[in-house]
Design a protein around this motif. Structure first.
Motif, PDB file in Angstrom:
ATOM      1  N   ARG A  50       0.844  -1.195   0.000  1.00  0.00           N
ATOM      2  CA  ARG A  50       0.000   0.000   0.000  1.00  0.00           C
ATOM      3  C   ARG A  50       0.879   1.244   0.000  1.00  0.00           C
ATOM      4  NH1 ARG A  50      -4.054  -0.159   3.420  1.00  0.00           N
ATOM      5  NH2 ARG A  50      -4.007   1.977   4.062  1.00  0.00           N
ATOM      6  N   PHE A  51       0.226   2.405  -0.150  1.00  0.00           N
ATOM      7  CA  PHE A  51       0.927   3.685  -0.108  1.00  0.00           C
ATOM      8  C   PHE A  51       1.102   4.134   1.331  1.00  0.00           C
ATOM      9  CE2 PHE A  51      -0.937   3.715  -4.340  1.00  0.00           C
ATOM     10  CZ  PHE A  51       0.088   4.224  -5.111  1.00  0.00           C
ATOM     11  N   VAL A  52       2.223   4.795   1.608  1.00  0.00           N
ATOM     12  CA  VAL A  52       2.493   5.383   2.919  1.00  0.00           C
ATOM     13  C   VAL A  52       2.831   6.847   2.689  1.00  0.00           C
ATOM     14  CG1 VAL A  52       3.991   5.348   4.947  1.00  0.00           C
ATOM     15  CG2 VAL A  52       3.339   3.193   3.836  1.00  0.00           C
ATOM     16  N   GLY A  53       2.167   7.735   3.396  1.00  0.00           N
ATOM     17  CA  GLY A  53       2.435   9.169   3.287  1.00  0.00           C
ATOM     18  C   GLY A  53       3.424   9.627   4.336  1.00  0.00           C
ATOM     19  N   TYR A  54       4.264  10.596   3.965  1.00  0.00           N
ATOM     20  CA  TYR A  54       5.289  11.118   4.875  1.00  0.00           C
ATOM     21  C   TYR A  54       5.107  12.597   5.177  1.00  0.00           C
ATOM     22  CZ  TYR A  54       7.524   6.690   3.936  1.00  0.00           C
ATOM     23  OH  TYR A  54       7.772   5.340   3.819  1.00  0.00           O
ATOM     24  N   THR A  55       4.208  13.247   4.469  1.00  0.00           N
ATOM     25  CA  THR A  55       3.905  14.654   4.707  1.00  0.00           C
ATOM     26  C   THR A  55       2.385  14.768   4.827  1.00  0.00           C
ATOM     27  OG1 THR A  55       3.639  15.171   2.363  1.00  0.00           O
ATOM     28  CG2 THR A  55       5.877  15.420   3.288  1.00  0.00           C
ATOM     29  N   GLU A  56       1.907  15.953   5.144  1.00  0.00           N
ATOM     30  CA  GLU A  56       0.458  16.140   5.271  1.00  0.00           C
ATOM     31  C   GLU A  56      -0.253  15.785   3.964  1.00  0.00           C
ATOM     32  OE1 GLU A  56      -2.758  19.630   6.453  1.00  0.00           O
ATOM     33  OE2 GLU A  56      -0.629  19.995   6.766  1.00  0.00           O
ATOM     34  N   LEU A  57       0.253  16.306   2.849  1.00  0.00           N
ATOM     35  CA  LEU A  57      -0.345  15.991   1.551  1.00  0.00           C
ATOM     36  C   LEU A  57      -0.159  14.515   1.212  1.00  0.00           C
ATOM     37  CD1 LEU A  57      -1.804  16.953  -0.968  1.00  0.00           C
ATOM     38  CD2 LEU A  57       0.410  17.592  -1.936  1.00  0.00           C
ATOM     39  N   ILE A  90      -2.773  12.431   2.959  1.00  0.00           N
ATOM     40  CA  ILE A  90      -4.087  12.573   2.314  1.00  0.00           C
ATOM     41  C   ILE A  90      -4.146  11.732   1.044  1.00  0.00           C
ATOM     42  CG2 ILE A  90      -5.603  14.199   1.098  1.00  0.00           C
ATOM     43  CD1 ILE A  90      -4.578  16.342   3.146  1.00  0.00           C
ATOM     44  N   ASN A  91      -3.093  11.828   0.222  1.00  0.00           N
ATOM     45  CA  ASN A  91      -3.054  11.050  -1.016  1.00  0.00           C
ATOM     46  C   ASN A  91      -2.979   9.555  -0.736  1.00  0.00           C
ATOM     47  OD1 ASN A  91      -3.322  13.106  -2.905  1.00  0.00           O
ATOM     48  ND2 ASN A  91      -1.140  13.559  -2.878  1.00  0.00           N
ATOM     49  N   ALA A  92      -2.200   9.159   0.265  1.00  0.00           N
ATOM     50  CA  ALA A  92      -2.090   7.734   0.593  1.00  0.00           C
ATOM     51  C   ALA A  92      -3.455   7.163   0.952  1.00  0.00           C
ATOM     52  CB  ALA A  92      -1.096   7.536   1.740  1.00  0.00           C
ATOM     53  N   GLU A  93      -4.207   7.889   1.733  1.00  0.00           N
ATOM     54  CA  GLU A  93      -5.542   7.417   2.122  1.00  0.00           C
ATOM     55  C   GLU A  93      -6.440   7.267   0.893  1.00  0.00           C
ATOM     56  OE1 GLU A  93      -9.286   8.662   4.993  1.00  0.00           O
ATOM     57  OE2 GLU A  93      -7.376   9.704   5.217  1.00  0.00           O
TER      58      GLU A  93
END
Length: 72
Positions: free
Chosen positions: A24-31, A34-37
């Protein structure tokens, strides 16, 4: 084993990453979060990334592996 990683970087900061081991995708910043979700809830996007391990990595592993061995 083989691991496929697809990182999205903006201004030298990694925003989001797909890792085939995690699946799955993992986000590292606020944006990125949001994109990972959003991307993790989209079966088309997630399936396309998951297929890259088979399509690219496993198709080319022998070629890439021999290129690495030639340099060691």
């Amino acid at each position: 084993g083989i691991e496929y990683i697809d990182s999205y970087v903006f201004n030298k900061v990694e925003q989001i990453r797909f890792n085939s081991t995690v699946g799955r995708f993992v986000g590292y910043t606020e944006l990125g979060l949001i994109n990972a979700e959003a991307w993790n809830s989209d079966a088309g996007i997630l399936g396309q990334e998951q297929a890259q391990l088979e399509r690219f990595c496993k198709t080319n592993d022998a070629i890439l592996y021999s290129a690495i061995l030639d340099k060691t």
